[in-house]
Design an enzyme around this catalytic site. Structure first.
Site, PDB file in Angstrom:
ATOM      1  N   GLU A 109       0.658  -1.151  -0.077  1.00 16.44           N
ATOM      2  CA  GLU A 109      -0.043  -0.113   0.082  1.00 16.44           C
ATOM      3  C   GLU A 109       0.662   1.300   0.117  1.00 16.44           C
ATOM      4  OE1 GLU A 109      -1.346  -1.969   3.315  1.00 16.44           O
ATOM      5  OE2 GLU A 109      -3.627  -1.322   3.005  1.00 16.44           O
ATOM      6  N   CYS A 115       3.264   8.445   1.395  1.00 16.44           N
ATOM      7  CA  CYS A 115       4.059   7.432   2.141  1.00 16.44           C
ATOM      8  C   CYS A 115       4.137   6.178   1.416  1.00 16.44           C
ATOM      9  CB  CYS A 115       2.907   7.243   3.255  1.00 16.44           C
ATOM     10  SG  CYS A 115       3.449   5.902   4.362  1.00 16.44           S
ATOM     11  N   CYS A 142       6.246  -7.192   6.912  1.00 14.27           N
ATOM     12  CA  CYS A 142       7.366  -6.809   8.071  1.00 14.27           C
ATOM     13  C   CYS A 142       7.577  -7.769   8.906  1.00 14.27           C
ATOM     14  CB  CYS A 142       7.111  -5.479   8.559  1.00 14.27           C
ATOM     15  SG  CYS A 142       8.348  -4.807   9.438  1.00 14.27           S
ATOM     16  N   CYS A 151       6.467  -5.013  15.671  1.00  8.00           N
ATOM     17  CA  CYS A 151       5.824  -3.915  16.556  1.00  8.00           C
ATOM     18  C   CYS A 151       4.487  -4.108  16.797  1.00  8.00           C
ATOM     19  CB  CYS A 151       6.004  -2.689  15.957  1.00  8.00           C
ATOM     20  SG  CYS A 151       7.555  -2.014  15.458  1.00  8.00           S
ATOM     21  N   CYS A 181       1.075  -2.486  15.436  1.00  6.92           N
ATOM     22  CA  CYS A 181       1.462  -2.164  14.118  1.00  6.92           C
ATOM     23  C   CYS A 181       0.726  -3.285  13.193  1.00  6.92           C
ATOM     24  CB  CYS A 181       2.879  -2.036  13.661  1.00  6.92           C
ATOM     25  SG  CYS A 181       2.772  -1.929  11.630  1.00  6.92           S
ATOM     26  N   CYS A 203      -1.354   5.929  10.329  1.00 10.88           N
ATOM     27  CA  CYS A 203      -0.218   5.081  10.732  1.00 10.88           C
ATOM     28  C   CYS A 203      -0.420   3.727  11.415  1.00 10.88           C
ATOM     29  CB  CYS A 203       0.718   5.839  11.594  1.00 10.88           C
ATOM     30  SG  CYS A 203       1.388   7.305  10.825  1.00 10.88           S
TER      31      CYS A 203
HETATM   32  S1  SF4 Z   1       5.818  -0.107  12.747  1.00 11.16           S
HETATM   33 FE1  SF4 Z   1       5.116  -1.962  11.371  1.00 11.16          FE
HETATM   34  S2  SF4 Z   1       6.110  -1.739   9.652  1.00 11.16           S
HETATM   35 FE2  SF4 Z   1       7.169  -0.427  10.745  1.00 11.16          FE
HETATM   36  S3  SF4 Z   1       9.037  -1.801  11.443  1.00 11.16           S
HETATM   37 FE3  SF4 Z   1       7.401  -1.838  13.126  1.00 11.16          FE
HETATM   38  S4  SF4 Z   1       6.300  -3.804  12.416  1.00 11.16           S
HETATM   39 FE4  SF4 Z   1       7.418  -3.255  10.514  1.00 11.16          FE
END
Ligand code: SF4
Length: 402
Positions: free
Chosen positions: A134, A147, A154, A158, A161, A377
């Site tokens: 995206e 963005c 990923c 985190c 996220c 975000c």
């Molecule tokens: S915020 Fe999300 S996309 Fe960014 S490094 Fe952490 S897990 Fe990966």
């Protein structure tokens, strides 16, 4: 099963050779029809490519200009090239633009793009596996911010996220990274503001896909390429210390943002497992060693999770952590969503900001754009991008830490 006359009469050895020849000829025809992607190829390499093809090297520069300065993604429309060369290019090469699978238009005029990364023209899969990512286009007064993603999914995990829930699908190529910005610019060609910002804050950890990200950035920041100013392009990292050190050595580089999100290791460990590998002391040391240019500040991003990391004590600890650094802080109040966190109260946000500002740290509150189309975000990984998200059971919310 009935045998054909040719199977019966042909000696085994000859059958094997013929079968092998058929395989080779099939592979030949397939590789001949797989067109090389020119998107993401550097200017020097395009010049070399043209020379290999028996053309003058400057044709490579013209192709580079057509792609990145004129946003022409169809060889036929590259009017600076002779018609015969355009035809040759179309026969042998492709501009690997992703397919726009869906556009989601926000009431604040942001556009979230769901992009399917293309495969080779013959329908065969290219060297990269298919994936969806995206990108978000956000217009505002005098500028637009785009963005973009650097990986599909990923691996950094985190906990606040949604992208993390996909895991790493694959790294993007330089062309796939550039294409996201190019698509958004080309689509808004008629209404663009004078300034373009690009932020590498979509899916993925850019410093874990270092080479393709840098190859894309060199084209973005090249005055003969996309001609974006380094101060208008920001790479955001979760805190990959070796990557930060390496980036600092690059001659051409964007601004650097660090996704901090906590005021001590215990808190950060709880929401960002990467902190076990690169704890705050190592991260802040890398920040202190980072060779900032005269005009540059580090940006620390801090997602405020209500009742978790948003207390005045947190703010004071953050001020202590970054004291002495030429830095600013962007506070990002948590967007309500599928994850088990809650937004901070307006009072907490104001108090946090006051503590930092009071210590002389420039601090800004950034409300995410495009929340109604899940472009904010931490929201970039919805069921359209990866159905697996719909099946995830949320973990328990983290307890507030002392
Ligand atoms: S915020 Fe999300 S996309 Fe960014 S490094 Fe952490 S897990 Fe990966």
């Amino acid at each position: 099963m009935m045998k054909s006359p040719s199977d019966i009469s042909m000696p085994r050895q000859i059958q094997d050779v013929t079968h092998a020849e058929k395989q080779v000829s099939h592979a030949d025809s397939r590789s001949a029809s797989v067109k090389r992607d020119v998107l993401g190829v550097s200017r020097d390499d395009l010049r070399a490519l043209m020379e290999e093809a028996g053309e003058p090297a400057y044709r490579g520069s013209q192709l580079y200009h057509a792609l990145y300065a004129e946003w022409r993604f169809d060889f036929a429309s590259m009017s600076s090239l002779p018609a015969a060369l355009r035809q040759r290019l179309a026969n042998d090469f492709r501009v690997g633009m992703p397919e726009i699978s869906q556009r989601f238009r926000s009431s604040d005029e942001s556009v979230r793009y769901l992009l399917t990364l293309t495969t080779a023209d013959d329908g065969q899969q290219g060297s990269e596996a298919p994936a969806r990512v995206e990108a978000v286009f956000m217009p505002s007064d005098g500028r637009q911010t785009i963005c973009i993603s650097t990986q599909a999914g990923c691996a950094v995990d985190c906990h606040f996220c949604l992208t993390a829930q996909l895991g790493l699908v694959r790294n993007l190529t330089a062309g796939e990274i550039l294409a996201q910005a190019l698509i958004a610019l080309e689509e808004h060609r008629e209404s663009l503001a004078p300034r373009t910002n690009v932020v590498l804050m979509g899916q993925g950890e850019p410093l874990l896909n270092y080479e393709p990200v840098m190859a894309a950035l060199r084209i973005m920041l090249d005055p003969n390429g996309m001609a974006l100013a380094p101060r208008h392009v920001t790479l955001s990292t979760s805190g990959i210390v070796p990557g930060i050190e390496r980036l600092g050595q690059e001659k051409i580089r964007p601004k650097l943002a660090i996704s901090l999100n906590a005021s001590n290791d215990k808190e950060r460990d709880a929401i960002m497992p990467i902190n076990h590998k690169y704890p705050l002391a190592a991260l802040l040391e890398a920040c202190r060693e980072y060779p900032l240019r005269s005009w540059e500040r580090l940006t620390f991003e801090y997602v405020l999770l209500g009742g978790f990391n948003d207390s005045p004590e947190d703010a004071r600890r953050v001020a202590g952590l970054i004291s002495g650094l030429r830095a600013k802080v962007n506070l990002i109040p948590w967007n309500p969503g599928e994850l088990p966190y809650r937004p901070p109260t307006a009072e907490r946000v104001a108090e946090f900001r006051e503590v930092l500002s009071g210590r002389g740290i420039p601090t800004f509150v950034r409300y995410s754009r495009g929340q109604d189309v899940c472009a904010a975000c931490g929201q970039l990984a919805l069921s359209e991008a990866a159905p697996v998200v719909a099946t995830i059971t949320p973990a328990s919310p983290p307890a507030p830490l002392a």
